[in-house]
Every structure is written in C-alpha cells, then in structure tokens.
Design a protein around this motif. Structure first.
Motif, PDB file in Angstrom:
ATOM      1  N   ALA A  20       0.920  -1.209  -0.021  1.00  7.40           N
ATOM      2  CA  ALA A  20      -0.087  -0.032   0.052  1.00  7.40           C
ATOM      3  C   ALA A  20       0.947   1.375   0.033  1.00  7.40           C
ATOM      4  O   ALA A  20       0.575   2.228  -0.683  1.00  7.40           O
ATOM      5  CB  ALA A  20      -1.048   0.043   0.969  1.00  7.40           C
ATOM      6  N   LEU A  21       1.933   1.357   0.883  1.00  7.47           N
ATOM      7  CA  LEU A  21       2.763   2.526   0.897  1.00  7.47           C
ATOM      8  C   LEU A  21       3.500   2.700  -0.423  1.00  7.47           C
ATOM      9  O   LEU A  21       3.899   3.799  -1.000  1.00  7.47           O
ATOM     10  CB  LEU A  21       3.617   2.316   1.828  1.00  7.47           C
ATOM     11  N   ASN A  22       3.973   1.653  -1.222  1.00  8.25           N
ATOM     12  CA  ASN A  22       4.512   1.489  -2.363  1.00  8.25           C
ATOM     13  C   ASN A  22       3.747   2.088  -3.492  1.00  8.25           C
ATOM     14  O   ASN A  22       4.249   2.507  -4.832  1.00  8.25           O
ATOM     15  CB  ASN A  22       5.512   0.293  -2.505  1.00  8.25           C
ATOM     16  N   ASN A  23       2.354   1.964  -3.560  1.00  9.59           N
ATOM     17  CA  ASN A  23       1.399   2.172  -4.654  1.00  9.59           C
ATOM     18  C   ASN A  23       0.332   3.569  -4.110  1.00  9.59           C
ATOM     19  O   ASN A  23      -0.723   3.079  -4.459  1.00  9.59           O
ATOM     20  CB  ASN A  23       0.696   0.928  -4.972  1.00  9.59           C
ATOM     21  N   GLN A  24       0.808   4.269  -3.738  1.00  6.70           N
ATOM     22  CA  GLN A  24       0.305   5.658  -3.754  1.00  6.70           C
ATOM     23  C   GLN A  24      -0.130   6.532  -4.835  1.00  6.70           C
ATOM     24  O   GLN A  24      -0.625   7.396  -4.754  1.00  6.70           O
ATOM     25  CB  GLN A  24       1.188   6.416  -2.391  1.00  6.70           C
ATOM     26  N   HIS A  25       0.432   6.347  -6.004  1.00  8.12           N
ATOM     27  CA  HIS A  25       0.537   7.146  -7.192  1.00  8.12           C
ATOM     28  C   HIS A  25      -0.791   6.783  -7.571  1.00  8.12           C
ATOM     29  O   HIS A  25      -1.445   5.985  -7.481  1.00  8.12           O
ATOM     30  CB  HIS A  25       1.397   6.639  -8.345  1.00  8.12           C
ATOM     31  N   ASP A  26      -1.414   7.961  -8.184  1.00  8.14           N
ATOM     32  CA  ASP A  26      -2.728   7.993  -9.006  1.00  8.14           C
ATOM     33  C   ASP A  26      -2.864   7.141  -9.973  1.00  8.14           C
ATOM     34  O   ASP A  26      -1.908   6.874 -10.885  1.00  8.14           O
ATOM     35  CB  ASP A  26      -3.074   9.293  -9.416  1.00  8.14           C
ATOM     36  N   ALA A  39      -7.860   7.498  -8.536  1.00  6.52           N
ATOM     37  CA  ALA A  39      -7.627   7.289  -7.073  1.00  6.52           C
ATOM     38  C   ALA A  39      -6.220   6.723  -6.858  1.00  6.52           C
ATOM     39  O   ALA A  39      -5.741   6.213  -7.920  1.00  6.52           O
ATOM     40  CB  ALA A  39      -8.575   6.187  -6.635  1.00  6.52           C
ATOM     41  N   PRO A  40      -5.913   6.703  -5.830  1.00  8.40           N
ATOM     42  CA  PRO A  40      -4.536   5.881  -5.413  1.00  8.40           C
ATOM     43  C   PRO A  40      -4.659   4.298  -5.920  1.00  8.40           C
ATOM     44  O   PRO A  40      -5.773   3.805  -5.865  1.00  8.40           O
ATOM     45  CB  PRO A  40      -4.255   6.170  -3.974  1.00  8.40           C
ATOM     46  N   VAL A  42      -3.510   1.487  -4.764  1.00  6.53           N
ATOM     47  CA  VAL A  42      -4.106   0.718  -3.779  1.00  6.53           C
ATOM     48  C   VAL A  42      -5.563   0.816  -3.482  1.00  6.53           C
ATOM     49  O   VAL A  42      -6.223  -0.469  -3.233  1.00  6.53           O
ATOM     50  CB  VAL A  42      -3.170   0.984  -2.302  1.00  6.53           C
ATOM     51  N   LEU A  43      -6.319   1.984  -3.830  1.00  4.45           N
ATOM     52  CA  LEU A  43      -7.712   1.795  -3.868  1.00  4.45           C
ATOM     53  C   LEU A  43      -8.418   1.399  -4.669  1.00  4.45           C
ATOM     54  O   LEU A  43      -9.335   0.618  -4.667  1.00  4.45           O
ATOM     55  CB  LEU A  43      -8.092   3.312  -3.433  1.00  4.45           C
TER      56      LEU A  43
END
Length: 112
Positions: A20-26, A39-40, A42-43
């Motif tokens: 989740a921390l490594n995939n915060q890009h939109d 959305a990010p 991870v979402l």
C-alpha cells in the motif's frame, strides 16, 4: 504453533502494508462514455478485490438457497404429531441408509 501463526499473520500484514505504501500514485480507471475514476492505485486494487468478493458471494446465493430449501423440505415439521392409535404390529427396524460419495454434499448442507 500459536506464535508461528501470529508471525505468519504479521508477515502478511506488513507485506500488504508495504504494498500500500509503495502504490500511492494515482491510477485512472476508464469507464464507458468518457467517464473515469482517479484514485490511488491501492484503492483501485482494494475496490477490485471487494467487487470480486461481492460478485462471488452473489454467484453462490442460488445454490445456497436451493440447499437450504432442500434441507427444510427433508426436516420434519413441528406440526406433525405421531398417531394416537396403537399399531397392531411392531414394524421391523429399517436398515440404515448407506451414504455414498455422491450423497456427501447433501449431508454437509445441514451445517450451513
């Protein structure tokens, strides 16, 4: 054994947390007619997973309802009362039904 399971759960949690921390890009998900959702990442992955759970559960409902109806039809109802007249002869006990491999799901359905 209990500590090993907790260690495994902690490893899975921290792996998913790092994901989740490594995939915060939109990320952009494009739908029909020019609509989209930003959305990010991870979402987006979480929404796809939750959607898969919902579709899977809805796909299981008809079979579950069929098994519940079959179990309810086999169970004796509370309104049935035994006969008040005494039988003239005692019937011989019936042989125990044999359970084959194909009957196994029918036996397990009562655990729902």
């Amino acid at each position: 054994m209990k500590y090993l399971l907790w260690l495994l759960k902690a490893a899975i949690f921290f792996t998913l947390f790092a994901f989740a921390l490594n995939n915060q890009h939109d990320a952009t998900v494009y739908f029909f007619f020019g609509t989209y959702w930003r959305a990010p990442l991870v979402l987006v992955v979480l929404a796809a997973f939750a959607g898969g759970l919902v579709v899977g559960a809805l796909g299981m409902l008809p079979g579950w309802w069929k098994h519940r109806a079959a179990a309810a039809a086999q169970a004796p109802s509370a309104t049935e009362t035994p006969s008040t007249t005494a039988p003239t002869a005692v019937p011989a006990p019936a042989a125990a039904p044999s359970i084959s491999a194909t009957d196994l799901p029918a036996v397990r359905q009562h655990g729902l």
